[in-house]
Design a protein around this motif. Structure first.
Motif, PDB file in Angstrom:
ATOM      1  N   GLN A 185     -12.616  -1.236   3.078  1.00 31.43           N
ATOM      2  CA  GLN A 185     -11.035  -1.034   3.393  1.00 31.43           C
ATOM      3  C   GLN A 185     -10.734  -0.069   4.341  1.00 31.43           C
ATOM      4  OE1 GLN A 185      -9.083   0.638   0.149  1.00 31.43           O
ATOM      5  NE2 GLN A 185      -6.852   0.712   1.262  1.00 31.43           N
ATOM      6  N   LEU A 186     -11.396   0.941   4.546  1.00 33.54           N
ATOM      7  CA  LEU A 186     -11.075   2.008   5.497  1.00 33.54           C
ATOM      8  C   LEU A 186     -12.217   2.237   6.780  1.00 33.54           C
ATOM      9  CD1 LEU A 186      -9.993   4.510   2.526  1.00 33.54           C
ATOM     10  CD2 LEU A 186      -8.536   3.129   4.184  1.00 33.54           C
ATOM     11  N   LYS A 195     -10.280  -5.714  -0.160  1.00 31.43           N
ATOM     12  CA  LYS A 195      -9.326  -5.963  -1.152  1.00 31.43           C
ATOM     13  C   LYS A 195      -9.539  -7.493  -1.725  1.00 31.43           C
ATOM     14  CE  LYS A 195      -6.632  -2.147  -1.249  1.00 31.43           C
ATOM     15  NZ  LYS A 195      -6.136  -1.506  -2.476  1.00 31.43           N
ATOM     16  N   SER A 243     -10.636  -2.502  -5.371  1.00 31.88           N
ATOM     17  CA  SER A 243     -10.633  -2.147  -3.780  1.00 31.88           C
ATOM     18  C   SER A 243     -11.999  -1.444  -3.436  1.00 31.88           C
ATOM     19  CB  SER A 243      -9.659  -0.909  -3.646  1.00 31.88           C
ATOM     20  OG  SER A 243      -8.417  -1.324  -3.934  1.00 31.88           O
ATOM     21  N   TRP A 292      -7.180  -3.438   6.022  1.00 35.51           N
ATOM     22  CA  TRP A 292      -7.313  -3.056   4.693  1.00 35.51           C
ATOM     23  C   TRP A 292      -7.877  -4.345   3.653  1.00 35.51           C
ATOM     24  CZ3 TRP A 292      -3.252   0.253   2.305  1.00 35.51           C
ATOM     25  CH2 TRP A 292      -3.055   1.461   2.882  1.00 35.51           C
ATOM     26  N   GLY A 342       0.857  -1.184  -0.012  1.00 33.37           N
ATOM     27  CA  GLY A 342      -0.111   0.067  -0.100  1.00 33.37           C
ATOM     28  C   GLY A 342       0.708   1.468   0.015  1.00 33.37           C
TER      29      GLY A 342
END
Length: 279
Positions: free
Chosen positions: A162-163, A173, A157, A169, A77
């Motif tokens: 993810q966030l 993904k 993504s 993450w 990342g």
């Protein structure tokens, strides 16, 4: 040498691309483009074959992921400083690593499926590294000796997963279809991956363009670094980060929707063409 896998999902056969761009069937020579077939001696044997001696693959066959039986699918990342900036995150002092599920791997032109409930599915053109031999505690100077070749990965993504779902993450993904690889696995004797132009277009508009030359952490360092934390086996894939231009970084943000079409290219590694549908 450009290696491919062709046929229906889950039943792909190994192949190579001849000088005229035709797919030649390698299934009489090896069982798959996977595992120990990716070792240096094995690749040398494949390289010595006259492609004209191999049967042609059936015309119009689907191309699958260019490597099979992937064990570890590791992603890096924030490996481009300008992408870190558009994400509102600092450039990391050491590589940020996370996993993509091997079950998300698909062919270069397979349909991308938006997960159920997703509103923030995004794109990322990336250079992927395919490991050719077992690597543990390798030095940076020797790291490329453990690499079989390179291919394109579109690191799809889901940003809210993810966030916003607890900081892992991996959640955003590894959804089904989030890891198209290919069209080709290009062996290291044929390409220098240190400065390759890369781009991604959505519905004909180029949204990402950059070069592998602007990576924060280069391929040899990444292979060395990751091998300090885990054993890398033949056929493992490392996808190495993306340049700016992802949907999350746009103002306002823009994400994939049903009917969108993407074209994903890296010089020397070919082009992926994907449509988007609801999962």
């Amino acid at each position: 040498m450009k290696l491919v896998r062709f046929g229906k999902f889950g039943s792909e056969k190994p192949g190579l691309i001849d000088a005229d761009g035709n797919v030649r069937d390698l299934s009489g020579v090896v069982s798959d483009i996977a595992g120990d077939v990716l070792g240096r001696e094995s690749l040398e044997r494949l390289r010595a074959i006259d492609p004209a001696s191999l049967p042609m693959a059936p015309a119009g066959e689907r191309l699958g992921a260019c490597v099979g039986s992937v064990g570890n699918f590791i992603a890096v990342g924030l490996n481009y400083a300008d992408h870190a900036a558009e994400s509102g995150m600092p450039v990391p002092a050491e590589p940020v690593l996370f996993n993509k599920a091997p079950s998300c791997i698909g062919g270069p032109d397979d349909t991308i499926l938006i997960p159920r409930g997703s509103e923030r599915t995004d794109w990322e053109v990336e250079l992927a590294v395919v490991i050719g031999s077992r690597a543990t505690y390798v030095s940076e100077a020797e790291a490329l000796d453990y690499v079989a070749g390179y291919c394109i990965c579109n690191d799809i993504s889901e940003r809210s997963y993810q966030l916003d779902r607890g900081g892992q993450w991996t959640k955003g993904k590894g959804c089904p279809t989030f890891g198209p690889l290919g069209p080709w696995l290009v062996t290291t004797d044929e390409i220098d991956a240190s400065d390759l132009a890369m781009s991604l277009s959505v519905n004909g508009e180029r949204v990402q363009h950059g070069s592998t030359a602007t990576m924060v952490f280069k391929v040899p360092f990444l292979v060395h670094y990751i091998s300090q934390f885990m054993i890398l086996e033949p056929g493992d894939v490392i996808t190495t980060g993306t340049p700016p231009g992802v949907g999350m970084g746009m103002k306002p943000p823009r994400f994939l929707k049903t009917g969108d079409r993407m074209e994903v290219s890296i010089d020397g590694l070919g082009t992926q063409r994907q449509s988007v549908a609801q999962g």
